[in-house]
Each structure stands twice: as C-alpha cells, then as structure tokens.
Enzyme design. Structure first.
Site, PDB file in Angstrom:
ATOM      1  N   ALA A   1       0.804  -1.219   0.000  1.00 27.08           N
ATOM      2  CA  ALA A   1       0.000   0.000   0.000  1.00 27.08           C
ATOM      3  C   ALA A   1       0.837   1.269   0.000  1.00 27.08           C
ATOM      4  O   ALA A   1       0.313   2.353   0.197  1.00 27.08           O
ATOM      5  CB  ALA A   1      -0.921  -0.003   1.221  1.00 27.08           C
TER       6      ALA A   1
ATOM      7  N   ASN B   1       2.325  -3.280   7.690  1.00 28.27           N
ATOM      8  CA  ASN B   1       3.325  -3.880   6.816  1.00 28.27           C
ATOM      9  C   ASN B   1       4.003  -2.820   5.958  1.00 28.27           C
ATOM     10  O   ASN B   1       5.149  -2.986   5.540  1.00 28.27           O
ATOM     11  CB  ASN B   1       2.677  -4.946   5.929  1.00 28.27           C
ATOM     12  CG  ASN B   1       2.473  -6.251   6.668  1.00 28.27           C
ATOM     13  OD1 ASN B   1       3.415  -6.819   7.211  1.00 28.27           O
ATOM     14  ND2 ASN B   1       1.247  -6.711   6.715  1.00 28.27           N
TER      15      ASN B   1
ATOM     16  N   HIS C   1      -1.081   7.674   4.176  1.00 26.92           N
ATOM     17  CA  HIS C   1       0.303   7.552   4.627  1.00 26.92           C
ATOM     18  C   HIS C   1       1.124   8.719   4.099  1.00 26.92           C
ATOM     19  O   HIS C   1       1.022   9.070   2.914  1.00 26.92           O
ATOM     20  CB  HIS C   1       0.922   6.242   4.117  1.00 26.92           C
ATOM     21  CG  HIS C   1       0.130   5.024   4.440  1.00 26.92           C
ATOM     22  ND1 HIS C   1       0.032   4.504   5.705  1.00 26.92           N
ATOM     23  CD2 HIS C   1      -0.620   4.215   3.637  1.00 26.92           C
ATOM     24  CE1 HIS C   1      -0.733   3.419   5.677  1.00 26.92           C
ATOM     25  NE2 HIS C   1      -1.140   3.234   4.446  1.00 26.92           N
TER      26      HIS C   1
END
Length: 267
Positions: free
Chosen positions: A121, A189, A219
């Site tokens: 991601a 992760n 993020h």
C-alpha cells in the site's frame, strides 16, 4: 522446475491473486492454493472460470516455482523453510514478519532463492532505496487510518486505548517501525517495507493516527538526507477487508507479473 505460482492463504489478497490468475494476468499459471480454511477456499475456487486445485502445502511447494504468502506473518518462517528447502522462491506479503524473523532473509541469501517483499500500500520505495545509498538523516512515516482499520490491534488492546466512539483524530502510537509492526501486525506492513528499504526498523519513526472522519488509509513519508528531501503522500481506498487497501492487491499482482517478465522498470 515447474513455473507455477502457489498461493498460501485465501483471504482478500489471496482471492485477488486468484482472480488475476484466472484472467491470465501473470506470465505463469496458478499451480494451486493452500489454506487453513479448506471449505472457504474451495467455495471461492468454484467461482472462477478455470479454478486451480486446492493442495496441501507439501504438494503446493512441489508444484510451484514461486510461493506467495497471503495468510499472515505467523506462517512465514515455516513457509520459508519449506520453500527455500525445495529451492523455490518466496513472496512475503506480511512483511512485518521479516522484522521478527530476520533469519528468513539470511536463509534466502544462503540458498540463493529469491525473497520478494512487494511495496503493497506504499509508494516511493525506489526513491528511499536510492537515497539510502548515501547519508540519510531521518525517515518518518505518519499513517492516518479510519477506526475500522485499527480495530483489534494488539497495541491498542494491551494499552487499553479505546478508539470506538472517537469524534476527532487521535494519535494512538509513535515509535519505531519495529514496535509499530509488533503492535499493529495487520496494519503496518507498509512501515516494515519502508524500514527495510531505508535505514532499518529501529531508526525509522512511525506515528499512527485514528481518525473517524477518514474513509481512506493515508500515509505520509518524509525522508531527508544528503540527496535532499523526499515526501510521499498516499490515500488508499480500503478493500473488502478494511485493514487492507486496494493498492495493496494491485501492487502484489504487479509484483508477481514482474517476477516472470524479463523487462524491469524502476529501481
């Protein structure tokens, strides 16, 4: 050696890979799938036009050249032993497991088998890898997530941090990438990938914010060093599993395609 792809796990990522294989998106066939929930996996396989076989792990390893872990970090050490012991390559989706079990990386190098850790991601790993060829002062990552994406995280439970009923954003963690992966094994992760590409899990800083106003997993990565400044912003729409973004499955599908494609673009 067989050039098949063996998928371990049949959750949201495993199903996305199986659908991609069913439409011929890889340069190799799906050799089979193994899962701890055989009944659920078999039920899903029947929805495909050309379903691969359901196999026990030993059979799957023998039938594949590439094993893909989509079942969770707890299976990674055992799967690495099976794959590398048979001379097969391994793709690990639960990258946080590599921080807890660095011997897996050592096994890959000792056997000459390839170990793949997709971007998932996150974006910008190529820039981080390049920057870390020189001096880097800091690598920081801030992850802002909807409440549903963080529910059940061990760190929140162990530290009795309630997030249900939040009406405004709240920082629930700030520390090293290593501790982030331990406390949020289903969520971070991405931070493991950033730390392994960069300055390591103990020097990489990760902050996690629970935000009830968000519908996306967001993020922000900042890297600063002798090269200059790198900033990356990602807003990832959740998949059927709120803890997993759609970009994660897309990244893994592309990573599998790249394994079998002789042309490689990017670092």
């Amino acid at each position: 050696m067989s050039q098949g792809i063996g998928i371990v796990g049949c959750g949201s990522i495993g199903r996305a890979l199986l659908r991609a294989g069913d439409t011929g998106q890889f340069g190799a066939p799906i050799a089979g799938v193994a899962s701890r929930t055989a009944e659920t996996a078999l039920e899903f396989l029947q929805t495909l036009d050309s379903p691969p076989p359901y196999l026990e792990l030993g059979e799957l390893v023998g039938s594949s050249s590439l094993l893909i872990e989509t079942a969770g970090g707890h299976v990674v050490p055992q799967l690495a032993v099976a794959a590398f012991g048979a001379g097969k390559d391994l793709m690990v989706i639960s990258i946080g497991a590599l921080l807890e079990h660095p011997e897996v990386i050592d096994w890959a190098r000792a056997t000459g088998c390839r170990l793949y850790a997709p971007s998932g991601a996150i974006a910008g790993l190529d820039g981080i890898k390049s920057a870390c060829q020189g001096h880097v002062d800091r690598v920081e990552m801030v992850s802002r997530k909807p409440i549903a994406a963080l529910e059940g995280a061990p760190y929140l439970i162990e530290n009795e941090i309630p997030i249900d009923g939040l009406t405004e954003a709240r920082e629930v963690f700030c520390g090293s990438a290593r501790d982030a992966c331990r406390g949020f094994p289903s969520n971070l992760n991405v931070s493991a990938a950033v730390s392994l590409a960069g300055i390591g899990p103990d020097r990489t800083t990760v902050c996690i914010v629970a935000d009830p106003a968000l519908a996306r997993n967001c993020h922000d990565i900042t890297v600063e060093g002798e090269f200059g400044l790198l900033q990356v912003h990602i807003e990832n729409i959740p998949s059927e599993n709120p803890k997993t973004g759609r970009l994660t499955a897309m990244s893994i599908i592309r990573s599998v395609r790249d394994v079998f494609d002789p042309v490689r673009i990017g670092t």
